[in-house]
Design a protein around this motif. Structure first.
Motif, PDB file in Angstrom:
ATOM      1  N   ASP A 216       1.492 -12.084   3.509  1.00  0.00           N
ATOM      2  CA  ASP A 216       0.523 -11.497   4.434  1.00  0.00           C
ATOM      3  C   ASP A 216       1.216 -11.028   5.705  1.00  0.00           C
ATOM      4  O   ASP A 216       0.927  -9.948   6.235  1.00  0.00           O
ATOM      5  N   GLU A 217       2.153 -11.844   6.206  1.00  0.00           N
ATOM      6  CA  GLU A 217       2.896 -11.475   7.416  1.00  0.00           C
ATOM      7  C   GLU A 217       3.756 -10.235   7.152  1.00  0.00           C
ATOM      8  O   GLU A 217       3.811  -9.312   7.973  1.00  0.00           O
ATOM      9  N   LEU A 218       4.448 -10.222   6.017  1.00  0.00           N
ATOM     10  CA  LEU A 218       5.273  -9.062   5.677  1.00  0.00           C
ATOM     11  C   LEU A 218       4.426  -7.809   5.526  1.00  0.00           C
ATOM     12  O   LEU A 218       4.852  -6.713   5.916  1.00  0.00           O
ATOM     13  N   SER A 219       3.239  -7.970   4.948  1.00  0.00           N
ATOM     14  CA  SER A 219       2.359  -6.832   4.734  1.00  0.00           C
ATOM     15  C   SER A 219       2.002  -6.165   6.059  1.00  0.00           C
ATOM     16  O   SER A 219       1.967  -4.934   6.167  1.00  0.00           O
ATOM     17  N   GLU A 220       1.766  -6.987   7.083  1.00  0.00           N
ATOM     18  CA  GLU A 220       1.445  -6.441   8.397  1.00  0.00           C
ATOM     19  C   GLU A 220       2.698  -5.876   9.073  1.00  0.00           C
ATOM     20  O   GLU A 220       2.676  -4.776   9.640  1.00  0.00           O
ATOM     21  N   PRO A 228      -3.340  -3.722   5.909  1.00  0.00           N
ATOM     22  CA  PRO A 228      -2.395  -4.644   5.268  1.00  0.00           C
ATOM     23  C   PRO A 228      -3.036  -5.910   4.726  1.00  0.00           C
ATOM     24  O   PRO A 228      -2.390  -6.644   3.979  1.00  0.00           O
ATOM     25  N   TYR A 229      -4.289  -6.189   5.077  1.00  0.00           N
ATOM     26  CA  TYR A 229      -4.940  -7.421   4.643  1.00  0.00           C
ATOM     27  C   TYR A 229      -6.019  -7.195   3.583  1.00  0.00           C
ATOM     28  O   TYR A 229      -6.704  -8.139   3.193  1.00  0.00           O
ATOM     29  N   VAL A 230      -6.191  -5.990   3.101  1.00  0.00           N
ATOM     30  CA  VAL A 230      -7.260  -5.708   2.152  1.00  0.00           C
ATOM     31  C   VAL A 230      -7.021  -6.479   0.845  1.00  0.00           C
ATOM     32  O   VAL A 230      -5.886  -6.612   0.372  1.00  0.00           O
ATOM     33  N   PRO A 237      -4.978  -3.644  -9.967  1.00  0.00           N
ATOM     34  CA  PRO A 237      -3.649  -3.312 -10.490  1.00  0.00           C
ATOM     35  C   PRO A 237      -2.557  -3.177  -9.434  1.00  0.00           C
ATOM     36  O   PRO A 237      -1.446  -2.747  -9.754  1.00  0.00           O
ATOM     37  N   CYS A 238      -2.837  -3.542  -8.184  1.00  0.00           N
ATOM     38  CA  CYS A 238      -1.909  -3.249  -7.087  1.00  0.00           C
ATOM     39  C   CYS A 238      -0.913  -4.359  -6.783  1.00  0.00           C
ATOM     40  O   CYS A 238       0.125  -4.106  -6.158  1.00  0.00           O
ATOM     41  N   GLN A 239      -1.222  -5.613  -7.157  1.00  0.00           N
ATOM     42  CA  GLN A 239      -0.476  -6.740  -6.600  1.00  0.00           C
ATOM     43  C   GLN A 239       1.016  -6.708  -6.886  1.00  0.00           C
ATOM     44  O   GLN A 239       1.822  -7.016  -6.008  1.00  0.00           O
ATOM     45  N   GLN A 240       1.444  -6.319  -8.086  1.00  0.00           N
ATOM     46  CA  GLN A 240       2.881  -6.308  -8.362  1.00  0.00           C
ATOM     47  C   GLN A 240       3.588  -5.232  -7.543  1.00  0.00           C
ATOM     48  O   GLN A 240       4.676  -5.470  -6.991  1.00  0.00           O
ATOM     49  N   LEU A 241       2.988  -4.060  -7.452  1.00  0.00           N
ATOM     50  CA  LEU A 241       3.599  -2.979  -6.676  1.00  0.00           C
ATOM     51  C   LEU A 241       3.642  -3.341  -5.193  1.00  0.00           C
ATOM     52  O   LEU A 241       4.619  -3.016  -4.494  1.00  0.00           O
ATOM     53  N   TRP A 242       2.615  -4.011  -4.700  1.00  0.00           N
ATOM     54  CA  TRP A 242       2.578  -4.479  -3.304  1.00  0.00           C
ATOM     55  C   TRP A 242       3.736  -5.428  -3.029  1.00  0.00           C
ATOM     56  O   TRP A 242       4.461  -5.274  -2.039  1.00  0.00           O
ATOM     57  N   ARG A 243       3.959  -6.400  -3.896  1.00  0.00           N
ATOM     58  CA  ARG A 243       5.038  -7.364  -3.713  1.00  0.00           C
ATOM     59  C   ARG A 243       6.404  -6.674  -3.710  1.00  0.00           C
ATOM     60  O   ARG A 243       7.266  -6.958  -2.866  1.00  0.00           O
ATOM     61  N   GLU A 244       6.615  -5.781  -4.657  1.00  0.00           N
ATOM     62  CA  GLU A 244       7.929  -5.157  -4.765  1.00  0.00           C
ATOM     63  C   GLU A 244       8.164  -4.152  -3.636  1.00  0.00           C
ATOM     64  O   GLU A 244       9.296  -4.000  -3.172  1.00  0.00           O
ATOM     65  N   ALA A 281      -1.241   3.831  -4.384  1.00  0.00           N
ATOM     66  CA  ALA A 281      -0.813   4.866  -3.435  1.00  0.00           C
ATOM     67  C   ALA A 281      -1.881   5.156  -2.388  1.00  0.00           C
ATOM     68  O   ALA A 281      -1.556   5.549  -1.263  1.00  0.00           O
ATOM     69  N   ARG A 282      -3.146   4.949  -2.735  1.00  0.00           N
ATOM     70  CA  ARG A 282      -4.228   5.210  -1.779  1.00  0.00           C
ATOM     71  C   ARG A 282      -4.174   4.266  -0.577  1.00  0.00           C
ATOM     72  O   ARG A 282      -4.733   4.565   0.469  1.00  0.00           O
ATOM     73  N   HIS A 283      -3.516   3.138  -0.715  1.00  0.00           N
ATOM     74  CA  HIS A 283      -3.428   2.166   0.380  1.00  0.00           C
ATOM     75  C   HIS A 283      -2.334   2.506   1.392  1.00  0.00           C
ATOM     76  O   HIS A 283      -2.267   1.880   2.449  1.00  0.00           O
ATOM     77  N   LEU A 284      -1.473   3.464   1.074  1.00  0.00           N
ATOM     78  CA  LEU A 284      -0.268   3.683   1.854  1.00  0.00           C
ATOM     79  C   LEU A 284      -0.461   4.700   2.973  1.00  0.00           C
ATOM     80  O   LEU A 284      -1.159   5.704   2.803  1.00  0.00           O
ATOM     81  N   LYS A 285       0.190   4.420   4.090  1.00  0.00           N
ATOM     82  CA  LYS A 285       0.330   5.409   5.151  1.00  0.00           C
ATOM     83  C   LYS A 285       1.594   6.227   4.889  1.00  0.00           C
ATOM     84  O   LYS A 285       2.437   5.845   4.080  1.00  0.00           O
ATOM     85  N   LYS A 286       1.735   7.328   5.584  1.00  0.00           N
ATOM     86  CA  LYS A 286       2.969   8.097   5.482  1.00  0.00           C
ATOM     87  C   LYS A 286       4.092   7.289   6.114  1.00  0.00           C
ATOM     88  O   LYS A 286       4.001   6.891   7.277  1.00  0.00           O
ATOM     89  N   PRO A 287       5.177   7.020   5.359  1.00  0.00           N
ATOM     90  CA  PRO A 287       6.229   6.148   5.903  1.00  0.00           C
ATOM     91  C   PRO A 287       7.061   6.864   6.960  1.00  0.00           C
ATOM     92  O   PRO A 287       7.201   8.090   6.944  1.00  0.00           O
ATOM     93  N   ASP A 288       7.616   6.076   7.883  1.00  0.00           N
ATOM     94  CA  ASP A 288       8.567   6.654   8.829  1.00  0.00           C
ATOM     95  C   ASP A 288       9.980   6.472   8.274  1.00  0.00           C
ATOM     96  O   ASP A 288      10.170   5.976   7.159  1.00  0.00           O
TER      97      ASP A 288
END
Length: 357
Positions: A216-220, A228-230, A237-244, A281-288
């Protein structure tokens, strides 16, 4: 750096199917591929692997159930064929796999039975895709420049089942790892990586692991996500991609690399996996510039890039084994002809259709 050769004719885009066929059960039974829990795509992929095995004159293998019963499955190799390295498309890849097993990272989870005998597993697929790239980093560089828009780096190393530190709190503090991991140097000298998660028949609906406060801390801290807390990030189907993706971000945050990209490779027609990738991918912001980008690559496109980069014959072998579902059409045509002659109505179903109902 040699320029890529002209694009080989591996598959004709005009002949792309919109979906894999819903294969009648008698065909699956005939080829020892009738598995009740298979999705529509898995059933077709299992049959495709069985046809490949038969064309290679490789003996069928057996599966042992938890109760001790054994049965033949068309998408498995015999023990002898597995030991001989028949699950790999080139003897040099089989040799590479054996060496990788001996020198695998501490804590790396590699199921040797799946790797050597399961034709359907994504584990041997990743070695078949990246084995030649590990032995030839110039080839790997050309492939990456073809599949990743804007990539101009030079590949220096390819690793398998890689994590910077399994269970280490500096990263995700769990046992997440990448199926393949490509290190490179950018034109400006920056250290970069391409971290790969490989899918074949997987649905991204596999078992969900418990979420820990550290994630949770890393997600934020990562700054990757709109929220980051949704909860949906922590479930299929997101959890594995989120972790990696968090693992990829932590490697940049810790200064091991300056930049990176997290890539998922999956077949175009595996709609479970493709829908899961889209949902993530819908959860992602544009990365810097200091955050790992996320991208998905069709398996078919990656194979085509291997051919364009200088290995057209090997790319054709890959396509024939993993993606040429048109090979199943002849079986279905013959089946329908017999059914028409017998005047029998063809009825079949799969978990996909039952869910839709």
């Amino acid at each position: 750096m040699p320029k890529p050769t002209a694009r080989p004719t591996i598959i004709n885009p005009d002949n792309f199917a919109e979906t894999v066929p819903l294969i009648p059960e008698p065909i699956l039974s005939q080829h020892r591929c009738l598995e009740p829990n298979d999705t529509r795509f898995t059933a077709a992929a299992r049959l495709l692997q069985s046809l490949w095995r038969q064309n290679q004159n490789l003996p069928i293998g057996r599966h042992r159930s938890p109760s001790g019963e054994t049965r033949e499955i068309g998408s498995r190799l015999s023990m002898a064929a597995g030991r001989a390295g028949a699950n790999f498309l080139d003897p040099s890849i089989a040799s590479l796999v054996r060496r990788e097993l001996i020198y695998r990272e501490i804590g790396a989870c590699i199921d040797a039975d799946r790797l050597f005998r399961n034709l359907l597993s994504s584990m041997p697929l990743v070695f078949n895709l990246f084995g030649l790239l590990k032995r030839d980093t110039e080839l790997a560089t050309r492939v990456m420049r073809l599949v990743l828009p804007g990539f101009t780096g030079t590949v220096t190393q390819v690793l398998f089942e890689h994590s910077p530190g399994r269970g280490h709190p500096a990263f995700t503090a769990d046992y997440s790892a990448f199926d393949a991991f490509v290190r490179y140097r950018a034109d400006d000298g920056k250290r970069g990586f391409i971290a790969v998660e490989q899918k074949y028949t997987e649905t991204l609906q596999e078992t969900t692991q418990p979420t820990r406060p550290h994630l949770d801390e890393l997600s934020e801290q990562s700054g990757l996500f709109k929220d980051p807390y949704v909860d949906s990030l922590r479930n299929n189907p997101c959890q594995q991609l989120w972790r990696e993706h968090l693992l990829a971000a932590s490697m940049i945050q810790r200064g091991i690399y300056d930049e990176g990209t997290f890539v998922v490779i999956a077949p175009r027609l595996n709609w479970y996996a493709q829908n899961g990738i889209t949902a993530y991918a819908r959860h992602l912001k544009k990365p810097d510039a200091r955050q790992p980008a996320f991208t998905a690559i069709f398996l078919e496109r990656f194979i085509e890039a291997i051919g364009t980069a200088g290995e057209p014959d090997f790319a054709r072998q890959l396509h024939e084994r993993y993606c040429d579902f048109a090979r199943i059409d002849q079986l279905i045509d013959s089946y329908l002809e017999i059914e028409d002659q017998a005047g029998v109505e063809v009825l079949t179903s799969s978990p996909d259709e039952m869910t839709a109902l």
